[in-house]
Motif scaffolding. Structure first.
Motif, PDB file in Angstrom:
ATOM      1  N   SER A  48       0.843  -1.188   0.000  1.00  0.00           N
ATOM      2  CA  SER A  48       0.000   0.000   0.000  1.00  0.00           C
ATOM      3  C   SER A  48       0.881   1.241   0.000  1.00  0.00           C
ATOM      4  CB  SER A  48      -0.911   0.004   1.234  1.00  0.00           C
ATOM      5  OG  SER A  48      -1.629   1.206   1.332  1.00  0.00           O
ATOM      6  N   GLY A  49       0.607   2.165  -0.914  1.00  0.00           N
ATOM      7  CA  GLY A  49       1.279   3.465  -0.931  1.00  0.00           C
ATOM      8  C   GLY A  49       2.577   3.521  -1.695  1.00  0.00           C
ATOM      9  N   LEU A  50       3.109   2.387  -2.152  1.00  0.00           N
ATOM     10  CA  LEU A  50       4.429   2.348  -2.788  1.00  0.00           C
ATOM     11  C   LEU A  50       4.349   2.484  -4.310  1.00  0.00           C
ATOM     12  CD1 LEU A  50       5.974  -0.545  -0.711  1.00  0.00           C
ATOM     13  CD2 LEU A  50       6.976   1.741  -0.888  1.00  0.00           C
ATOM     14  N   HIS A  51       5.373   3.129  -4.865  1.00  0.00           N
ATOM     15  CA  HIS A  51       5.604   3.135  -6.299  1.00  0.00           C
ATOM     16  C   HIS A  51       6.742   2.155  -6.595  1.00  0.00           C
ATOM     17  CE1 HIS A  51       3.153   6.749  -6.487  1.00  0.00           C
ATOM     18  NE2 HIS A  51       3.919   7.276  -5.545  1.00  0.00           N
ATOM     19  N   ILE A  52       6.750   1.591  -7.794  1.00  0.00           N
ATOM     20  CA  ILE A  52       7.814   0.662  -8.177  1.00  0.00           C
ATOM     21  C   ILE A  52       8.520   1.194  -9.415  1.00  0.00           C
ATOM     22  CG2 ILE A  52       8.329  -1.665  -9.003  1.00  0.00           C
ATOM     23  CD1 ILE A  52       5.990  -2.674  -7.359  1.00  0.00           C
ATOM     24  N   VAL A  53       9.838   1.237  -9.383  1.00  0.00           N
ATOM     25  CA  VAL A  53      10.631   1.607 -10.542  1.00  0.00           C
ATOM     26  C   VAL A  53      11.553   0.430 -10.854  1.00  0.00           C
ATOM     27  CG1 VAL A  53      12.341   2.794  -9.096  1.00  0.00           C
ATOM     28  CG2 VAL A  53      12.237   3.280 -11.547  1.00  0.00           C
ATOM     29  N   GLN A  54      11.533  -0.050 -12.099  1.00  0.00           N
ATOM     30  CA  GLN A  54      12.323  -1.228 -12.466  1.00  0.00           C
ATOM     31  C   GLN A  54      13.717  -0.872 -12.959  1.00  0.00           C
ATOM     32  OE1 GLN A  54      10.090  -3.709 -15.158  1.00  0.00           O
ATOM     33  NE2 GLN A  54       8.293  -3.792 -13.804  1.00  0.00           N
ATOM     34  N   TYR A  55      13.878   0.338 -13.507  1.00  0.00           N
ATOM     35  CA  TYR A  55      15.191   0.767 -13.986  1.00  0.00           C
ATOM     36  C   TYR A  55      15.422   2.187 -13.505  1.00  0.00           C
ATOM     37  CZ  TYR A  55      14.824  -3.341 -16.946  1.00  0.00           C
ATOM     38  OH  TYR A  55      14.683  -4.633 -17.395  1.00  0.00           O
ATOM     39  N   ALA A  56      15.835   2.309 -12.265  1.00  0.00           N
ATOM     40  CA  ALA A  56      15.954   3.619 -11.627  1.00  0.00           C
ATOM     41  C   ALA A  56      16.954   4.516 -12.337  1.00  0.00           C
ATOM     42  CB  ALA A  56      16.360   3.442 -10.158  1.00  0.00           C
ATOM     43  N   THR A  64       3.739  10.939   2.635  1.00  0.00           N
ATOM     44  CA  THR A  64       2.746   9.878   2.752  1.00  0.00           C
ATOM     45  C   THR A  64       3.351   8.722   3.523  1.00  0.00           C
ATOM     46  OG1 THR A  64       1.220   8.497   1.484  1.00  0.00           O
ATOM     47  CG2 THR A  64       3.416   8.803   0.560  1.00  0.00           C
ATOM     48  N   SER A  65       2.672   7.583   3.543  1.00  0.00           N
ATOM     49  CA  SER A  65       3.157   6.407   4.245  1.00  0.00           C
ATOM     50  C   SER A  65       2.967   5.187   3.358  1.00  0.00           C
ATOM     51  CB  SER A  65       2.403   6.216   5.564  1.00  0.00           C
ATOM     52  OG  SER A  65       1.012   6.079   5.336  1.00  0.00           O
ATOM     53  N   PHE A  66       3.592   4.064   3.755  1.00  0.00           N
ATOM     54  CA  PHE A  66       3.449   2.836   2.977  1.00  0.00           C
ATOM     55  C   PHE A  66       3.449   1.643   3.920  1.00  0.00           C
ATOM     56  CE2 PHE A  66       8.060   2.864   3.487  1.00  0.00           C
ATOM     57  CZ  PHE A  66       8.346   1.520   3.696  1.00  0.00           C
ATOM     58  N   SER A  67       3.045   0.508   3.389  1.00  0.00           N
ATOM     59  CA  SER A  67       3.138  -0.739   4.142  1.00  0.00           C
ATOM     60  C   SER A  67       3.312  -1.899   3.169  1.00  0.00           C
ATOM     61  CB  SER A  67       1.891  -0.964   4.998  1.00  0.00           C
ATOM     62  OG  SER A  67       0.743  -1.135   4.192  1.00  0.00           O
ATOM     63  N   ILE A  68       4.041  -2.928   3.613  1.00  0.00           N
ATOM     64  CA  ILE A  68       4.189  -4.195   2.900  1.00  0.00           C
ATOM     65  C   ILE A  68       3.837  -5.271   3.912  1.00  0.00           C
ATOM     66  CG2 ILE A  68       5.733  -5.697   1.600  1.00  0.00           C
ATOM     67  CD1 ILE A  68       7.513  -3.314   1.037  1.00  0.00           C
ATOM     68  N   GLN A  69       2.841  -6.108   3.603  1.00  0.00           N
ATOM     69  CA  GLN A  69       2.266  -6.989   4.616  1.00  0.00           C
ATOM     70  C   GLN A  69       2.155  -8.412   4.099  1.00  0.00           C
ATOM     71  OE1 GLN A  69      -2.105  -6.761   6.023  1.00  0.00           O
ATOM     72  NE2 GLN A  69      -0.978  -5.571   7.527  1.00  0.00           N
ATOM     73  N   LEU A  89       6.924   9.267   5.504  1.00  0.00           N
ATOM     74  CA  LEU A  89       7.742  10.391   5.053  1.00  0.00           C
ATOM     75  C   LEU A  89       6.926  11.664   5.271  1.00  0.00           C
ATOM     76  CD1 LEU A  89      10.305  11.437   3.565  1.00  0.00           C
ATOM     77  CD2 LEU A  89       9.073  11.045   1.425  1.00  0.00           C
ATOM     78  N   GLU A  90       7.396  12.545   6.143  1.00  0.00           N
ATOM     79  CA  GLU A  90       6.652  13.752   6.484  1.00  0.00           C
ATOM     80  C   GLU A  90       7.310  15.011   5.940  1.00  0.00           C
ATOM     81  OE1 GLU A  90       5.590  13.957  10.580  1.00  0.00           O
ATOM     82  OE2 GLU A  90       5.407  11.787  10.763  1.00  0.00           O
ATOM     83  N   SER A  91       8.355  14.848   5.163  1.00  0.00           N
ATOM     84  CA  SER A  91       9.044  15.992   4.585  1.00  0.00           C
ATOM     85  C   SER A  91       9.453  15.609   3.165  1.00  0.00           C
ATOM     86  CB  SER A  91      10.271  16.357   5.430  1.00  0.00           C
ATOM     87  OG  SER A  91      11.176  15.262   5.460  1.00  0.00           O
ATOM     88  N   SER A  92      10.164  16.485   2.494  1.00  0.00           N
ATOM     89  CA  SER A  92      10.709  16.108   1.192  1.00  0.00           C
ATOM     90  C   SER A  92      11.791  15.058   1.408  1.00  0.00           C
ATOM     91  CB  SER A  92      11.288  17.335   0.488  1.00  0.00           C
ATOM     92  OG  SER A  92      12.323  17.914   1.270  1.00  0.00           O
ATOM     93  N   GLY A  93      11.948  14.169   0.452  1.00  0.00           N
ATOM     94  CA  GLY A  93      12.939  13.111   0.588  1.00  0.00           C
ATOM     95  C   GLY A  93      12.455  11.851  -0.101  1.00  0.00           C
ATOM     96  N   VAL A  94      12.946  10.711   0.353  1.00  0.00           N
ATOM     97  CA  VAL A  94      12.577   9.445  -0.257  1.00  0.00           C
ATOM     98  C   VAL A  94      12.800   8.322   0.756  1.00  0.00           C
ATOM     99  CG1 VAL A  94      14.885   9.025  -1.219  1.00  0.00           C
ATOM    100  CG2 VAL A  94      12.896   7.948  -2.284  1.00  0.00           C
ATOM    101  N   ILE A  95      11.938   7.317   0.705  1.00  0.00           N
ATOM    102  CA  ILE A  95      12.158   6.052   1.396  1.00  0.00           C
ATOM    103  C   ILE A  95      12.030   4.964   0.342  1.00  0.00           C
ATOM    104  CG2 ILE A  95      11.443   4.472   3.215  1.00  0.00           C
ATOM    105  CD1 ILE A  95      10.087   6.748   4.635  1.00  0.00           C
ATOM    106  N   ALA A  96      13.029   4.115   0.239  1.00  0.00           N
ATOM    107  CA  ALA A  96      13.018   3.026  -0.731  1.00  0.00           C
ATOM    108  C   ALA A  96      13.213   1.698  -0.007  1.00  0.00           C
ATOM    109  CB  ALA A  96      14.113   3.223  -1.778  1.00  0.00           C
ATOM    110  N   VAL A  97      12.581   0.661  -0.526  1.00  0.00           N
ATOM    111  CA  VAL A  97      12.671  -0.692   0.038  1.00  0.00           C
ATOM    112  C   VAL A  97      12.964  -1.657  -1.105  1.00  0.00           C
ATOM    113  CG1 VAL A  97      11.467  -2.485   1.332  1.00  0.00           C
ATOM    114  CG2 VAL A  97      11.000  -0.091   1.831  1.00  0.00           C
ATOM    115  N   ASP A  98      13.784  -2.665  -0.823  1.00  0.00           N
ATOM    116  CA  ASP A  98      14.161  -3.605  -1.883  1.00  0.00           C
ATOM    117  C   ASP A  98      14.548  -4.948  -1.277  1.00  0.00           C
ATOM    118  OD1 ASP A  98      14.601  -4.462  -4.455  1.00  0.00           O
ATOM    119  OD2 ASP A  98      16.606  -3.618  -4.616  1.00  0.00           O
ATOM    120  N   GLU A  99      14.506  -5.981  -2.135  1.00  0.00           N
ATOM    121  CA  GLU A  99      14.970  -7.323  -1.772  1.00  0.00           C
ATOM    122  C   GLU A  99      14.340  -7.803  -0.462  1.00  0.00           C
ATOM    123  OE1 GLU A  99      17.268  -9.203  -3.826  1.00  0.00           O
ATOM    124  OE2 GLU A  99      16.532  -7.597  -5.125  1.00  0.00           O
TER     125      GLU A  99
END
Length: 662
Positions: free
Chosen positions: A539-547, A571-576, A643-653
């Motif tokens: 929920s809430g995540l975008h996916i990029v395959q070739y960053a 915004t916020s995200f979750s992986i469940q 994420l409550e400010s400008s920036g990025v959170i990324a998750v992988d593997e």
């Protein structure tokens, strides 16, 4: 967690309606106000008892009838006594009864006998509403943003000609905001004017209608006018104050056509009625449309022929309109967002199930939910519970002591969650929904409340079988109550048996949703490098395959792979993990990348809460975390971030495999 999945949740052990206001500032857009540096200085001034009492969240009651269940206020025959009196439509019992959906012999739904929402006092106030546009402020009426009250701090005065009862009602209305939000009222004679950029104060006074400006105006006093014959109810006062804060009506939202149909042929002045038109410059619509909000007009508002002036697409929700006398959960959430009530909080919790961070820096949960993240239910110890369903699955909900009669004095809450994008269907099994009724008045004495829109929005109540209901989102919440009328015992054949399912799943004859055993060996990964979807719900995540091709930051994944999942807005995200996917020893590992000033990521383990959390970015590089854990059937793991400010959170593997981490 539920110990018996076969008997999941409820059996562990065994006219017109409302008024508008003087909308002098037509825009609905709330301006943000972040500068609260002088807030503590303002609060050092002398205030009356309404402002000085602490915001004791345990005292919050979201619906007036719930007060009657409390010790010292409950008595026998609560519902029967209402029928034996004058049938006041504004009474707490009437507000409860109108949320019940009964069915006649042909299956047609209706409200209990004697319930007539169009006869509420708010409907009388509505008929006297007027709009006036003083020349001095006409330009201000069409400003792009309404002006909020700085610091959420509102000086006020009450007309000294008000009698004691009228003054008390105004104070009760203000106290709704003091108790539930960061808004504070201070008598104008004690206001810290030197810290305020204005000299405006609210003035509660008599008038020919129930009216208020929308937002803070430039001149002072800013009147809230109240007709003494119809405007002095707590609901009316709360409604007018909400306008003064900058809020407008639900039926004027720009997204209203998704939920209601306007019956223009029944409306006075038709499409020219400025109380019913959409606002020209739009509305924020940051929260879900709330039929129970005090700002929702009655279904007969401004009717010329006693016909409805608006109808909900989902007719079941019409029973909720006008049932609230104070701020609803979503009303409070909207005020909290607009006035940045949680702006000073650090390490904000991650709130689930419609909860949000309030001015106490804790999650404000929908009623019936509790826990630091709104992850648990408020329920008697031997019933209720929390569970998740996969994309195809089901579980049964049975009354306590099923198949025998259920006990009285029970209050049980259950919440079921499915993967993002999956709806839950609720149906009555073999017509087994037979709860105690008052047959003479055709009203429920014991009931099930079904929240299928969202846990944030109350649901209709049933005591007899209903047609299958499908959730709007991926969450279903159910509340069983045999406490309010605990002096009435059910008959021997009274019980309920419901089934919640996803993906068209059904139970074989004689079975009740026993899930298949999990695999003995397990190793699954979400790498986000191909078009193959992740086996966990997201929920809430975008996916990029070739960053790297898109000039993204970071330009590669956790292990120098080309893709990852990310958020880069506030915004916020979750992986469940799905329900019942895990049973045994596991190693969870994943890579994370954080950049920004107010960012956080963590791991929630159902039954234990947050077991790992990180709020400080480690630097301009990927970090890998590995966690050994023990899971049982029903355990749900959730990786979450905010994420409550400008920036990025990324998750992988994201990988889960059998055996502990080495």
């Amino acid at each position: 967690m539920c110990k018996d999945r076969n008997h999941f949740l409820f059996s562990f052990v065994q006219g017109r309606m409302f008024f508008l206001c003087l909308c002098l500032l037509i825009p609905t857009i709330f301006a943000s106000y972040d500068n609260r540096s002088d807030l503590q200085k303002l609060f050092k001034v002398k205030k009356n008892y309404e402002e000085t009492k602490e915001n004791d969240e345990k005292n919050i009651v979201w619906r007036d009838w719930e007060q009657l269940e409390k010790a010292g206020k409950w008595h026998k025959n609560l519902i029967k006594d209402w029928y034996n009196r004058a049938h006041k439509q504004d009474d707490a019992i009437a507000n409860l009864l109108q949320t019940m959906i009964m069915f006649d012999k042909n299956g047609k739904p209706h409200m209990p006998n004697g319930i007539h929402p169009s006869e509420k006092e708010s409907a009388k106030a509505e008929s006297e509403d007027k709009h006036v546009y003083p020349k001095a402020d006409k330009k201000r009426n069409f400003a792009e943003k309404v002006q909020l009250w700085e610091y959420g701090y509102i000086p006020y005065s009450i007309n000294p000609q008000f009698n004691s009862t009228q003054t008390k009602i105004v104070q009760l209305g203000m106290n709704e905001f003091t108790l539930k939000t960061c808004i504070r009222f201070v008598q104008k004679d004690y206001a810290a004017w030197s810290y305020l950029p204005h000299n405006t104060y609210l003035y509660f006074t008599y008038g020919k209608s129930c009216s208020s400006y929308v937002g803070r105006i430039r001149s002072s006093p800013q009147n809230i006018e109240l007709n003494p014959t119809s405007c002095f109810t707590k609901r009316t006062i709360v409604h007018e104050i909400m306008h003064a804060l900058g809020q407008v009506h639900e039926q004027q939202r720009k997204d209203r056509d998704n939920y209601i149909t306007m019956q223009w042929n029944n409306i006075a002045d038709g499409r020219q009625n400025q109380n019913m038109e959409k606002l020209a410059i739009g509305s924020k619509d940051r929260t879900h449309y709330d039929p129970s909000s005090v700002l929702q007009y009655g279904l007969w508002a401004f009717s010329t022929n006693r016909g409805k002036t608006m109808s909900f697409h989902d007719r079941k929700l019409e029973s909720l309109v006008g049932s609230s006398t104070g701020l609803t959960h979503l009303d409070v959430k909207e005020i909290t967002l607009a006035y940045n009530c949680a702006a000073g909080c650090t390490n904000k919790p991650y709130c689930r199930n419609g909860g949000f961070v309030g001015n106490g820096c804790r999650c404000v949960c929908p009623d019936g939910l509790t826990g630091s993240e709104c992850q648990d239910v408020e329920s008697d110890s031997d019933c209720g519970g929390v569970a998740t369903l996969g994309r195809v699955g089901y579980t049964d909900l049975k009354s306590p002591n099923f198949p025998n009669r259920y006990p009285v004095d029970k209050k049980c809450t259950a919440i079921i969650t499915a993967p993002e994008g999956t709806k839950i269907k609720l149906e009555v099994v073999e017509s087994r929904l037979n709860l105690k009724k008052d047959l003479q008045r055709n009203a429920c004495l014991h009931w099930l409340e079904v929240r299928y829109v969202s846990p944030e929005i109350i649901g209709p109540k049933f005591c007899t079988p209903f047609s299958p209901i499908e959730t709007e989102g991926n969450t279903l919440m159910i509340r069983f109550d045999s406490r309010f009328s605990k002096d009435y015992y059910p008959d021997s054949n009274q019980m309920f048996h419901l089934r919640a399912s996803t993906g068209g799943a059904t139970a074989p004859t004689g079975q009740t949703g026993v899930p298949p055993p999990p695999p003995t060996s397990f190793d699954k990964i979400c790498s986000f490098d191909t078009s193959e979807s992740c086996w966990m719900s997201m929920s809430g995540l975008h996916i990029v395959q070739y960053a790297s091709r898109w000039g993204m930051t970071p330009s590669y994944g956790a292990r120098s792979t080309p893709g990852y999942a990310y958020i880069n807005s506030q915004t916020s995200f979750s992986i469940q993990t799905p329900a019942n996917a895990l049973d045994g020893e596991y190693c969870l590992s994943f890579g994370f990348y954080m950049q920004g000033t107010t960012v956080s990521i963590g791991l929630h383990y159902s039954g234990y809460g947050s077991v790992w959390h990180r709020s400080n970015p480690p630097g301009n590089f990927w970090s890998i975390v590995s966690i050994s854990l023990r899971a049982n059937q029903g355990t749900v793991l959730t990786i979450y971030g905010q994420l409550e400010s400008s920036g990025v959170i990324a998750v992988d593997e994201v990988r889960i495999r059998s055996n502990s981490c080495t």
